[in-house]
Write an enzyme that holds these catalytic residues in place. Structure first.
Site, PDB file in Angstrom:
ATOM      1  N   ASP A  48      -3.129   0.155   7.603  1.00 33.94           N
ATOM      2  CA  ASP A  48      -1.854   0.825   7.297  1.00 33.94           C
ATOM      3  C   ASP A  48      -0.706   0.312   8.173  1.00 33.94           C
ATOM      4  O   ASP A  48      -0.921  -0.093   9.313  1.00 33.94           O
ATOM      5  CB  ASP A  48      -2.034   2.335   7.495  1.00 33.94           C
ATOM      6  CG  ASP A  48      -0.950   3.130   6.795  1.00 33.94           C
ATOM      7  OD1 ASP A  48      -0.211   2.567   5.971  1.00 33.94           O
ATOM      8  OD2 ASP A  48      -0.844   4.340   7.084  1.00 33.94           O
TER       9      ASP A  48
ATOM     10  N   ASN B 216      -2.616   3.399  -5.262  1.00 40.76           N
ATOM     11  CA  ASN B 216      -1.622   2.367  -4.943  1.00 40.76           C
ATOM     12  C   ASN B 216      -0.964   1.745  -6.185  1.00 40.76           C
ATOM     13  O   ASN B 216       0.029   1.024  -6.059  1.00 40.76           O
ATOM     14  CB  ASN B 216      -2.225   1.258  -4.067  1.00 40.76           C
ATOM     15  CG  ASN B 216      -2.422   1.669  -2.618  1.00 40.76           C
ATOM     16  OD1 ASN B 216      -3.301   1.181  -1.933  1.00 40.76           O
ATOM     17  ND2 ASN B 216      -1.591   2.600  -2.127  1.00 40.76           N
TER      18      ASN B 216
HETATM   19  C1  FPP Z   1      -1.030  -0.112   3.586  1.00 40.73           C
HETATM   20  O1  FPP Z   1       0.207  -0.293   4.254  1.00 40.73           O
HETATM   21  C2  FPP Z   1      -1.516  -1.398   3.071  1.00 40.73           C
HETATM   22  C3  FPP Z   1      -1.829  -1.648   1.755  1.00 40.73           C
HETATM   23  C4  FPP Z   1      -1.703  -0.616   0.702  1.00 40.73           C
HETATM   24  C5  FPP Z   1      -2.255  -3.001   1.309  1.00 40.73           C
HETATM   25  C6  FPP Z   1      -3.246  -3.715   2.218  1.00 40.73           C
HETATM   26  C7  FPP Z   1      -3.450  -5.076   1.667  1.00 40.73           C
HETATM   27  C8  FPP Z   1      -3.513  -6.232   2.408  1.00 40.73           C
HETATM   28  C9  FPP Z   1      -3.486  -6.253   3.872  1.00 40.73           C
HETATM   29  C10 FPP Z   1      -3.564  -7.564   1.725  1.00 40.73           C
HETATM   30  C11 FPP Z   1      -4.821  -8.000   1.072  1.00 40.73           C
HETATM   31  C12 FPP Z   1      -6.065  -7.866   1.848  1.00 40.73           C
HETATM   32  C13 FPP Z   1      -7.044  -8.789   2.040  1.00 40.73           C
HETATM   33  C14 FPP Z   1      -8.390  -8.273   2.379  1.00 40.73           C
HETATM   34  C15 FPP Z   1      -6.874 -10.260   1.960  1.00 40.73           C
HETATM   35  P1  FPP Z   1       1.532   0.346   3.646  1.00 40.73           P
HETATM   36  O2  FPP Z   1       2.117  -0.632   2.669  1.00 40.73           O
HETATM   37  O3  FPP Z   1       1.232   1.687   3.056  1.00 40.73           O
HETATM   38  O4  FPP Z   1       2.433   0.469   4.916  1.00 40.73           O
HETATM   39  P2  FPP Z   1       3.556   1.581   5.178  1.00 40.73           P
HETATM   40  O5  FPP Z   1       2.824   2.897   5.339  1.00 40.73           O
HETATM   41  O6  FPP Z   1       4.176   1.114   6.450  1.00 40.73           O
HETATM   42  O7  FPP Z   1       4.494   1.565   4.012  1.00 40.73           O
END
Ligand code: FPP
Length: 251
Positions: free
Chosen positions: A27, A75
């Site tokens: 996150d 998501n």
């Molecule tokens: C949460 O942060 C993150 C996600 C919903 C996406 C995670 C995906 C990756 C790291 C990329 C692909 C993964 C691999 C295994 C290659 P957020 O966007 O909710 O952050 P925020 O809370 O700050 O908005």
């Protein structure tokens, strides 16, 4: 082994008492990017690099399983651009994995309902599954949660169990923890001893709801793209200081 440790904490990681399975809610990517005046997608790109780095470090330390929350059943509410970027990063990671996982002895597995995922990504996941089957069961394994929700996983498992009962393959009164676990996406994988959530949020967000029954939780304000080997060690040191009683009393 100990010479690879990057410990910056007052404590020390005890390499003989590592968690066998670590799970991480990756996150804070969006906030990391916004704070730099970048689009949220730049945060996911940085987050994918952090995943590579932390997976390599877990493997080198001797942690056997790393499970990461890459994309939840919720998501899809995000913009098409953001969803497309995350899927593109996963596709790139899978393409790399197909070429390198045999050489590096890394198993890869997906948790989640893959049916609505892009067919090209599904085909790559089938390829990595086939390679995983040929690798030894003691190899390091990364589990990527994609279109995953803990409730959805439990519902899919319950449906499959009910279907098997209706087909006469099993009976309702046979159901216990072990049998139910065998219907989950995590079948055959031990429950995570340690669940890490960076970025300051104190929630589980539908992650590994069945498997977390006795997991130790570790939260940090560090955003996922800034999470590094030293941060992982801090989490492991904190885990190793916990008194795990599993509902019993201290001997
Ligand atoms: C949460 O942060 C993150 C996600 C919903 C996406 C995670 C995906 C990756 C790291 C990329 C692909 C993964 C691999 C295994 C290659 P957020 O966007 O909710 O952050 P925020 O809370 O700050 O908005």
């Amino acid at each position: 082994m100990a010479d690879i440790l990057k410990t910056v904490t007052a404590g020390q990681v005890d390499v003989d008492r590592l968690p066998r399975h670590i799970a991480i809610i990756m996150d804070g990517n969006g906030r990391w990017a916004t704070r730099r005046g970048l689009p949220r997608t730049a945060g996911h790109k940085a987050g994918a690099e952090t995943f590579r780095r932390i997976a390599t470090y877990c493997k080198n330390l001797g942690v056997q399983y790393l499970t990461v929350y890459a994309f939840s059943t919720e998501n899809w509410k995000r913009s098409a651009d953001e969803v497309g970027t995350i899927m593109g990063l996963l596709k790139r990671y899978l393409q790399e994995a197909v070429a390198t996982m045999e050489r590096d002895n890394i198993r890869l597995h997906f948790f989640g309902d893959m049916s609505p995922i892009d067919p090209e990504l599904q085909a790559l996941a089938r390829e990595t599954d086939e390679i995983t089957e040929h690798l030894g069961a003691d190899a390091f394994q990364a589990n990527v949660c994609l279109n995953y929700g803990g409730r959805d996983e439990i519902l899919r498992a319950a449906r499959r169990f009910a279907e098997d009962c209706a087909a006469g393959k099993c009976a309702a009164d046979e159901l216990d923890d072990a049998l139910f676990s065998s219907y989950l996406d995590s079948a055959g994988i031990p429950d995570p001893e340690l669940i890490i959530r960076p970025s300051g949020e104190l929630r589980l967000s539908n992650f590994l709801l069945w498997q977390c029954a006795y997991s130790e939780f570790y939260y940090t304000d560090v955003l996922w793209p800034d999470f590094d080997e030293a941060e992982l060690e801090k989490a492991i040191v904190a885990y190793q200081a916990r008194d795990r009683r599993f509902g019993g009393v201290k001997k």
